[in-house]
Design a protein around this motif. Sequence first.
Motif, PDB file in Angstrom:
ATOM      1  N   TYR A 109       1.054  -1.255  -0.023  1.00  0.00           N
ATOM      2  CA  TYR A 109       0.126   0.034  -0.043  1.00  0.00           C
ATOM      3  C   TYR A 109       0.777   1.120  -0.002  1.00  0.00           C
ATOM      4  CZ  TYR A 109      -2.987   3.613   1.900  1.00  0.00           C
ATOM      5  OH  TYR A 109      -3.764   4.762   1.911  1.00  0.00           O
ATOM      6  N   SER A 110       2.068   1.206   0.967  1.00  0.00           N
ATOM      7  CA  SER A 110       2.925   2.260   1.001  1.00  0.00           C
ATOM      8  C   SER A 110       3.314   2.928  -0.345  1.00  0.00           C
ATOM      9  CB  SER A 110       3.805   2.210   2.022  1.00  0.00           C
ATOM     10  OG  SER A 110       4.851   3.222   2.385  1.00  0.00           O
ATOM     11  N   GLU A 111       3.764   1.594  -1.043  1.00  0.00           N
ATOM     12  CA  GLU A 111       4.643   1.858  -2.335  1.00  0.00           C
ATOM     13  C   GLU A 111       3.606   2.227  -3.700  1.00  0.00           C
ATOM     14  OE1 GLU A 111       7.617   1.474  -3.016  1.00  0.00           O
ATOM     15  OE2 GLU A 111       8.703   0.491  -1.327  1.00  0.00           O
ATOM     16  N   MET A 112       2.424   1.851  -3.380  1.00  0.00           N
ATOM     17  CA  MET A 112       1.560   2.232  -4.364  1.00  0.00           C
ATOM     18  C   MET A 112       1.201   3.865  -4.066  1.00  0.00           C
ATOM     19  SD  MET A 112      -2.650   1.044  -4.521  1.00  0.00           S
ATOM     20  CE  MET A 112      -3.073   1.932  -3.096  1.00  0.00           C
ATOM     21  N   ARG A 113       0.882   4.266  -2.931  1.00  0.00           N
ATOM     22  CA  ARG A 113       0.639   5.502  -2.657  1.00  0.00           C
ATOM     23  C   ARG A 113       1.829   6.258  -2.973  1.00  0.00           C
ATOM     24  NH1 ARG A 113      -1.948   8.383  -2.767  1.00  0.00           N
ATOM     25  NH2 ARG A 113      -2.322   9.663  -1.093  1.00  0.00           N
ATOM     26  N   ARG A 114       2.994   5.967  -2.722  1.00  0.00           N
ATOM     27  CA  ARG A 114       4.170   6.721  -3.017  1.00  0.00           C
ATOM     28  C   ARG A 114       4.418   7.017  -4.505  1.00  0.00           C
ATOM     29  NH1 ARG A 114       9.635   5.660  -3.854  1.00  0.00           N
ATOM     30  NH2 ARG A 114       9.647   3.548  -3.911  1.00  0.00           N
ATOM     31  N   ARG A 115       4.035   6.070  -5.266  1.00  0.00           N
ATOM     32  CA  ARG A 115       3.670   6.172  -6.913  1.00  0.00           C
ATOM     33  C   ARG A 115       2.823   7.169  -7.307  1.00  0.00           C
ATOM     34  NH1 ARG A 115       6.778   2.060  -5.380  1.00  0.00           N
ATOM     35  NH2 ARG A 115       8.521   1.305  -6.689  1.00  0.00           N
ATOM     36  N   GLY A 116       1.877   7.649  -6.542  1.00  0.00           N
ATOM     37  CA  GLY A 116       0.885   8.549  -6.987  1.00  0.00           C
ATOM     38  C   GLY A 116      -0.635   7.792  -7.197  1.00  0.00           C
ATOM     39  N   PHE A 117      -0.608   6.435  -7.037  1.00  0.00           N
ATOM     40  CA  PHE A 117      -1.793   5.762  -7.309  1.00  0.00           C
ATOM     41  C   PHE A 117      -2.903   5.952  -6.130  1.00  0.00           C
ATOM     42  CE2 PHE A 117       1.426   3.570  -9.927  1.00  0.00           C
ATOM     43  CZ  PHE A 117       0.844   3.683 -10.929  1.00  0.00           C
ATOM     44  N   MET A 118      -4.199   6.293  -6.487  1.00  0.00           N
ATOM     45  CA  MET A 118      -5.065   6.513  -5.265  1.00  0.00           C
ATOM     46  C   MET A 118      -5.933   4.930  -5.040  1.00  0.00           C
ATOM     47  SD  MET A 118      -5.016   9.385  -4.071  1.00  0.00           S
ATOM     48  CE  MET A 118      -6.452   9.407  -3.219  1.00  0.00           C
ATOM     49  N   PRO A 119      -5.994   4.727  -3.524  1.00  0.00           N
ATOM     50  CA  PRO A 119      -6.671   3.580  -3.273  1.00  0.00           C
ATOM     51  C   PRO A 119      -8.000   3.233  -3.823  1.00  0.00           C
ATOM     52  CG  PRO A 119      -6.327   4.508  -1.435  1.00  0.00           C
ATOM     53  CD  PRO A 119      -5.332   5.479  -2.471  1.00  0.00           C
ATOM     54  N   THR A 120      -8.315   1.951  -3.922  1.00  0.00           N
ATOM     55  CA  THR A 120      -9.772   1.990  -4.350  1.00  0.00           C
ATOM     56  C   THR A 120     -10.550   1.202  -3.176  1.00  0.00           C
ATOM     57  OG1 THR A 120      -9.444  -0.195  -5.738  1.00  0.00           O
ATOM     58  CG2 THR A 120      -9.255   1.982  -6.676  1.00  0.00           C
ATOM     59  N   PRO A 121     -11.812   1.004  -3.228  1.00  0.00           N
ATOM     60  CA  PRO A 121     -12.377  -0.039  -2.118  1.00  0.00           C
ATOM     61  C   PRO A 121     -11.786  -1.544  -2.255  1.00  0.00           C
ATOM     62  CG  PRO A 121     -14.155   1.036  -3.069  1.00  0.00           C
ATOM     63  CD  PRO A 121     -12.738   1.475  -3.960  1.00  0.00           C
ATOM     64  N   THR A 122     -11.171  -1.912  -3.481  1.00  0.00           N
ATOM     65  CA  THR A 122     -10.754  -3.132  -3.399  1.00  0.00           C
ATOM     66  C   THR A 122      -9.479  -3.301  -2.768  1.00  0.00           C
ATOM     67  OG1 THR A 122     -11.715  -3.313  -5.599  1.00  0.00           O
ATOM     68  CG2 THR A 122      -9.688  -4.789  -5.215  1.00  0.00           C
ATOM     69  N   THR A 123      -8.541  -1.939  -2.896  1.00  0.00           N
ATOM     70  CA  THR A 123      -7.396  -1.995  -1.969  1.00  0.00           C
ATOM     71  C   THR A 123      -7.450  -2.203  -0.640  1.00  0.00           C
ATOM     72  OG1 THR A 123      -6.841  -0.280  -3.454  1.00  0.00           O
ATOM     73  CG2 THR A 123      -5.311  -0.587  -1.758  1.00  0.00           C
ATOM     74  N   PHE A 124      -8.522  -1.642  -0.092  1.00  0.00           N
ATOM     75  CA  PHE A 124      -8.843  -1.834   1.361  1.00  0.00           C
ATOM     76  C   PHE A 124      -9.603  -3.072   1.532  1.00  0.00           C
ATOM     77  CE2 PHE A 124      -8.569   2.725   0.856  1.00  0.00           C
ATOM     78  CZ  PHE A 124      -7.717   3.096   2.071  1.00  0.00           C
TER      79      PHE A 124
END
Length: 418
Positions: A109-124
Amino acid sequence: MSALLRPVIRLACSRGINVQSVRFAHVGDFAVGVKRRALPTTTSIAYTIPTDAYLLAKKFQEVARQGKLDDAVAIVMQTKTRSQSVVVWNLVIDAYAKEGRLSRALRGYSEMRRRGFMPTPTTFTALLKACALSDSVRSKEVADELFRLMEKQGVDPSIINANSLMSVYQRKHDMEAMLERFNNMPEDGPMAPSLATYTILMSSLRRELLARLDELSGKAEAAAAKAEGRVLISNSSRTARLKENVHRTFDALLQVWTSFVEDVDRRLSHPVGGTALLSVDAHIVNIVLKACHAVYRENRALGRRGFKVIEKVYGLDQTFGPLLSKPMISTREPAVPLAVRIRQQSSGANDLNRTPVLDDDTINLTLDLCTRDEEYTKAIRFWRSLEAYFAEELQPLKKNHTEKIEALYARLNQPRPR
């Protein structure tokens, strides 16, 4: 939440856990008491690095299916950000979640956010799954914080996310938190309880019932006394308290079942826009029937409440009477079984028709409860109702129960219809 969904008594079922002091580390957008685990960046063999997000997702799944998850993640880490996507990172997080590797899922999750991708309900959903399957003592706290984080990130939680959080509570044996979450759910709208919500709660209550019955039986205590070489002294007040706990837990389970049935009926009779219809499946019925069997020896009257469950969902053919040479003639219109009403109203509308409403366990549990209580007529009425209303679902299962049904007809001195 209205009285419809507030029948559950609060049970003191949560277990005390001695939580060790853990240094908090910031992972992405929130602090969690879980050590950070860096994601792998090197592969065991050379791979072609995709330059397209779709191909990267495909490559990740292909390598992960070979049992090389670290290699699959390393491929993602080696790919340029412009060739990645939130879908790819959701796959990474979910893969770690399935293995219960919470720290790695959080780092994903941290790496995804660091690259600028916004989380979705599926992420959570994936992150909450990681919390449920993790053995970390902090996983429930992390799950609560993740759910709060959704709002901060502008992600509207779905009922799937809420159920995932309840699954965490279920895994961590926190009935109090589960009941609180359930009681605070809205009656209508997209966050109203779903079949999965009720199933999670009822399966947890059944597990608590089995634990209370085990305490009442005294087997564990007797084994401990024997191992320690001491005499086990009977305590009538303790036994009475344990019996009360059994009854209270069983009542809580049946109250949730009643709420579920009322909720199903209400949504069928008075549909509200944005509120999905509820289905009834074999699994949730089996949970109740197994609880009835479990409590039957302790209290026959409680166990017999399973008959009402069966009659409500599948019906009991009232035209059959063992002492009559002809079928009984009823002057009142028989109630349409709940499962039939759902099928009629949801025909072609959604996935409700594909929910298995009946299986071998349902039939066996019902027939065994009838036999156990010497309610042979009720057993035949149940079977005839299945033949009348659920012929298609029953057809592939019939051969597994032929011998039992013939024995029941013989016991009642009635020829079985051909």
